[in-house]
Design a protein around this motif. Structure first.
Motif, PDB file in Angstrom:
ATOM      1  N   ASN A 174      23.296  96.645  16.998  1.00  0.00           N
ATOM      2  CA  ASN A 174      24.454  95.896  17.497  1.00  0.00           C
ATOM      3  C   ASN A 174      25.079  95.055  16.392  1.00  0.00           C
ATOM      4  N   GLU A 175      24.228  94.518  15.514  1.00  0.00           N
ATOM      5  CA  GLU A 175      24.731  93.682  14.429  1.00  0.00           C
ATOM      6  C   GLU A 175      25.615  94.488  13.482  1.00  0.00           C
ATOM      7  N   GLN A 176      25.243  95.733  13.226  1.00  0.00           N
ATOM      8  CA  GLN A 176      26.071  96.585  12.372  1.00  0.00           C
ATOM      9  C   GLN A 176      27.433  96.843  13.013  1.00  0.00           C
ATOM     10  N   ASN A 177      27.440  97.073  14.316  1.00  0.00           N
ATOM     11  CA  ASN A 177      28.699  97.355  15.000  1.00  0.00           C
ATOM     12  C   ASN A 177      29.563  96.107  15.125  1.00  0.00           C
ATOM     13  N   GLU A 178      28.923  94.969  15.302  1.00  0.00           N
ATOM     14  CA  GLU A 178      29.683  93.713  15.294  1.00  0.00           C
ATOM     15  C   GLU A 178      30.323  93.485  13.925  1.00  0.00           C
ATOM     16  N   ALA A 179      29.573  93.795  12.868  1.00  0.00           N
ATOM     17  CA  ALA A 179      30.100  93.628  11.507  1.00  0.00           C
ATOM     18  C   ALA A 179      31.243  94.616  11.244  1.00  0.00           C
ATOM     19  N   LEU A 180      31.114  95.832  11.772  1.00  0.00           N
ATOM     20  CA  LEU A 180      32.182  96.815  11.593  1.00  0.00           C
ATOM     21  C   LEU A 180      33.457  96.365  12.297  1.00  0.00           C
ATOM     22  N   LEU A 181      33.325  95.892  13.522  1.00  0.00           N
ATOM     23  CA  LEU A 181      34.508  95.427  14.251  1.00  0.00           C
ATOM     24  C   LEU A 181      35.158  94.254  13.522  1.00  0.00           C
ATOM     25  N   GLU A 182      34.338  93.369  12.990  1.00  0.00           N
ATOM     26  CA  GLU A 182      34.885  92.226  12.250  1.00  0.00           C
ATOM     27  C   GLU A 182      35.673  92.702  11.035  1.00  0.00           C
ATOM     28  N   LYS A 183      35.149  93.691  10.332  1.00  0.00           N
ATOM     29  CA  LYS A 183      35.860  94.239   9.159  1.00  0.00           C
ATOM     30  C   LYS A 183      37.175  94.885   9.585  1.00  0.00           C
ATOM     31  N   ILE A 184      37.146  95.623  10.691  1.00  0.00           N
ATOM     32  CA  ILE A 184      38.354  96.298  11.185  1.00  0.00           C
ATOM     33  C   ILE A 184      39.436  95.278  11.506  1.00  0.00           C
ATOM     34  N   ASN A 185      39.078  94.269  12.273  1.00  0.00           N
ATOM     35  CA  ASN A 185      40.094  93.307  12.718  1.00  0.00           C
ATOM     36  C   ASN A 185      40.505  92.328  11.618  1.00  0.00           C
ATOM     37  N   ASN A 186      39.626  92.081  10.662  1.00  0.00           N
ATOM     38  CA  ASN A 186      40.012  91.245   9.520  1.00  0.00           C
ATOM     39  C   ASN A 186      40.993  91.966   8.605  1.00  0.00           C
ATOM     40  N   ALA A 187      40.857  93.289   8.528  1.00  0.00           N
ATOM     41  CA  ALA A 187      41.783  94.066   7.697  1.00  0.00           C
ATOM     42  C   ALA A 187      43.180  94.101   8.303  1.00  0.00           C
ATOM     43  N   LYS A 188      43.268  93.997   9.626  1.00  0.00           N
ATOM     44  CA  LYS A 188      44.535  93.886  10.358  1.00  0.00           C
ATOM     45  C   LYS A 188      45.453  95.108  10.207  1.00  0.00           C
ATOM     46  N   LYS A 189      44.866  96.245   9.882  1.00  0.00           N
ATOM     47  CA  LYS A 189      45.662  97.476   9.862  1.00  0.00           C
ATOM     48  C   LYS A 189      45.728  98.090  11.260  1.00  0.00           C
ATOM     49  N   ILE A 190      44.659  97.935  12.017  1.00  0.00           N
ATOM     50  CA  ILE A 190      44.627  98.323  13.428  1.00  0.00           C
ATOM     51  C   ILE A 190      43.950  97.191  14.184  1.00  0.00           C
ATOM     52  N   HIS A 191      44.022  97.232  15.500  1.00  0.00           N
ATOM     53  CA  HIS A 191      43.388  96.172  16.292  1.00  0.00           C
ATOM     54  C   HIS A 191      42.571  96.798  17.408  1.00  0.00           C
ATOM     55  N   LEU A 192      41.292  96.397  17.496  1.00  0.00           N
ATOM     56  CA  LEU A 192      40.365  96.874  18.525  1.00  0.00           C
ATOM     57  C   LEU A 192      39.671  95.680  19.172  1.00  0.00           C
ATOM     58  N   VAL A 193      39.123  95.887  20.367  1.00  0.00           N
ATOM     59  CA  VAL A 193      38.239  94.900  20.988  1.00  0.00           C
ATOM     60  C   VAL A 193      36.974  95.630  21.456  1.00  0.00           C
ATOM     61  N   PRO A 194      35.873  94.878  21.657  1.00  0.00           N
ATOM     62  CA  PRO A 194      34.597  95.506  22.012  1.00  0.00           C
ATOM     63  C   PRO A 194      34.287  95.403  23.501  1.00  0.00           C
ATOM     64  N   CYS A 195      33.146  95.986  23.863  1.00  0.00           N
ATOM     65  CA  CYS A 195      32.563  95.767  25.186  1.00  0.00           C
ATOM     66  C   CYS A 195      31.054  95.916  25.050  1.00  0.00           C
ATOM     67  N   HIS A 196      30.346  95.536  26.092  1.00  0.00           N
ATOM     68  CA  HIS A 196      28.909  95.794  26.172  1.00  0.00           C
ATOM     69  C   HIS A 196      28.675  96.877  27.221  1.00  0.00           C
ATOM     70  N   LEU A 197      27.949  97.907  26.858  1.00  0.00           N
ATOM     71  CA  LEU A 197      27.482  98.914  27.811  1.00  0.00           C
ATOM     72  C   LEU A 197      25.964  98.861  27.811  1.00  0.00           C
ATOM     73  N   ARG A 198      25.430  98.285  28.903  1.00  0.00           N
ATOM     74  CA  ARG A 198      24.012  97.937  28.954  1.00  0.00           C
ATOM     75  C   ARG A 198      23.711  97.016  27.765  1.00  0.00           C
ATOM     76  N   GLU A 199      22.770  97.411  26.932  1.00  0.00           N
ATOM     77  CA  GLU A 199      22.384  96.535  25.818  1.00  0.00           C
ATOM     78  C   GLU A 199      23.164  96.826  24.548  1.00  0.00           C
ATOM     79  N   LYS A 200      24.091  97.789  24.581  1.00  0.00           N
ATOM     80  CA  LYS A 200      24.788  98.202  23.367  1.00  0.00           C
ATOM     81  C   LYS A 200      26.122  97.491  23.181  1.00  0.00           C
ATOM     82  N   PHE A 201      26.379  97.072  21.944  1.00  0.00           N
ATOM     83  CA  PHE A 201      27.676  96.552  21.532  1.00  0.00           C
ATOM     84  C   PHE A 201      28.536  97.752  21.138  1.00  0.00           C
ATOM     85  N   VAL A 202      29.666  97.922  21.810  1.00  0.00           N
ATOM     86  CA  VAL A 202      30.457  99.151  21.703  1.00  0.00           C
ATOM     87  C   VAL A 202      31.891  98.806  21.319  1.00  0.00           C
ATOM     88  N   LEU A 203      32.506  99.656  20.516  1.00  0.00           N
ATOM     89  CA  LEU A 203      33.916  99.509  20.147  1.00  0.00           C
ATOM     90  C   LEU A 203      34.771 100.347  21.097  1.00  0.00           C
TER      91      LEU A 203
END
Length: 480
Positions: free
Chosen positions: A417-446
């Protein structure tokens, strides 16, 4: 501003809007501002003397646009879509010009009657049972609410009033407070937070039913909760079934849940806020099978049917269930036609009194696109989501986390989950595209939602290339 200047400025504004929409792809999708950025840029108080239109428009570009998240950019893939089309914008202009407050038929007959007809048009596009249509011989009909959250609350309050009156008829000694303490409502554990909020506002218990492996509410889990709660002396009265959940666009099993609700005399409300638009396509209509068991059904044309916000379509089988819960008739709101049986006063169908002429947007969009044009728009978005899904599946570093049915793809790195949180942070900090996450059971998902009216395959390919590059950077950095 007089009419002559309005003509001039109106044309200028139309040009500005058209330029904005045509050039939106070149704007950074997510703004570079911090909380509180705006206050220092504008005066502390309103001006004493009039200012010019030119100065205001200069400030729009200088002050407002730097703080705008561009929801209609083809680089915006967050949340769910919010609808936008030129016909709806034009209709909104006319709505503002007419400026009626359509709380009753007498307040503006066209405002009431067009809404009734447009809700029937839309109901027929969805192939809703006739019981939900105002033109039928039944007691049903449709109304435009402000949002799906509002529709859920309206349905819950109507159901609460209905069951309270039924219980007091058989047991007059029961107080409303005593009944409310025992009432319990249900929804899937995947339901939108607005359902829980409706329970809080309505003052009733709301219990989450565990969803199955496909994130759907099934009969067995609901029945188990009902039996447990009835044994504890509680009174089940209301169920929300979601078609197209916010997290992963999963679908509760209406054909299983519906008969239980009917058998147990519980109000069944269907929340299809996002997915409902797709049901105008024959190939997706099966996702609505079981709607015949529902007491109320709602979805948002302002999400995916090119009708700008706000326009949330709600139908009920028995309109007296709403009017019975909300009807108050002070003398100053009465009129000579209200008991004729030929018309409805929509103030009795909703929480606010006032309402705008929102059906104009539906009328313009439905006529200028046609059903086939709207179907083509939905199909294009679904096709693009499957294109993105295919790209994800081809990369062994990523996984798809939920079935892709409509325009939403849930995916993640095959990692922590930490890797996916870090990936989402990189994506949204770059500001070329915009995504939001969700939780599916115990998984952090984009979540990757197809949103913009102007999005094309090239944007999907660019977005995936960008995501892969950032993921590669992340994984390489973590190896060091």
């Amino acid at each position: 501003m007089n009419a002559s200047e309005f003509r001039k400025r109106g044309k200028e504004m139309a040009d500005y809007i058209a330029d904005y929409m045509e050039g939106i792809e070149a704007r950074q999708v997510y703004p570079d501002v911090e909380p509180g950025y705006l206050r220092p840029l504008i005066p502390a108080s309103a001006p004493q003397e009039p200012e010019t239109f030119e100065d205001i428009m200069t400030d729009v570009e200088k002050i407002i646009m730097p703080g705008v998240t561009h929801w209609h950019s083809p680089h915006f893939f967050a949340y769910f879509p919010t609808a936008s089309s030129y016909p709806a914008m034009l209709a909104d202009m006319l709505c503002g010009a007419i400026g009626c407050i359509g709380f009753s038929w007498a307040a503006s007959p066209a405002c009431t009657e067009l809404e009734t007809v447009m809700m029937d048009w839309l109901g027929k596009m969805l192939e809703l049972p006739e019981a939900f249509l105002a033109e039928s011989t039944g007691q049903g009909g449709g109304v435009i609410q402000g949002s799906a959250s509002e529709a859920t609350l309206v349905a819950l309050l109507a159901a609460r009033t209905k069951v309270t009156r039924q219980l007091q008829m058989t047991s007059p000694e029961l107080s409303q407070a005593a009944i409310m303490e025992q009432l319990v409502a249900y929804s899937s554990d995947q339901a939108h937070s607005s359902v829980e909020r409706a329970g809080l506002i309505g003052g009733v218990k709301l219990k989450a039913i565990p969803s199955d492996g496909k994130f759907a509410m099934r009969a067995s889990a609901l029945q188990e909760a009902l039996e447990r709660d009835k044994a504890a002396g509680l009174i089940p009265f209301f169920v929300v079934a979601t078609l197209g959940t916010t997290s992963c666009c999963s679908f509760d099993n209406l054909l299983e849940v519906g008969p239980i609700c009917n058998k147990e005399n519980m109000w069944l409300h269907i929340d299809a806020a996002y997915a409902g638009s797709a049901f105008i396509c024959p190939e997706f209509r099966h996702l609505l099978n079981g709607v015949e068991f529902a007491d109320s059904f709602n979805f948002n044309p302002h999400k995916w049917l090119l009708v700008n916000f706000d326009c949330s379509a709600m139908w009920v089988k028995n309109r007296s269930s709403l009017t019975g819960a909300f009807k108050l008739d002070p003398l100053y709101l009465k009129h000579s036609h209200q008991d004729s049986g030929l018309i409805t006063d929509y103030r009795h169908w909703q929480l606010p009194l006032g309402r705008r002429f929102r059906s104009l947007k539906m009328w313009f969009v439905f006529r200028m696109y046609g059903v086939k044009g709207l179907q083509a728009y939905i199909r294009k978005h679904v096709q693009l989501s499957h294109e993105f899904e295919s790209l994800v599946r081809q990369d062994p570093c990523f996984e798809i986390c939920a079935e892709v049915t409509l325009g939403l793809v849930c995916f993640r790195l095959k990692g922590t989950n930490e890797q996916n949180e870090a990936l989402l942070e990189k994506i949204n900090n770059a500001k070329k595209i915009h995504l939001v996450p969700c939780h599916l059971r115990e998984k952090f998902v984009l979540r990757f939602a197809i949103c913009s009216r102007t999005v094309e395959s090239a944007h999907i390919q660019q977005a995936w290339k960008h995501i892969r590059e950032l993921a590669t950077e992340l994984l390489q950095a973590q190896k060091k």
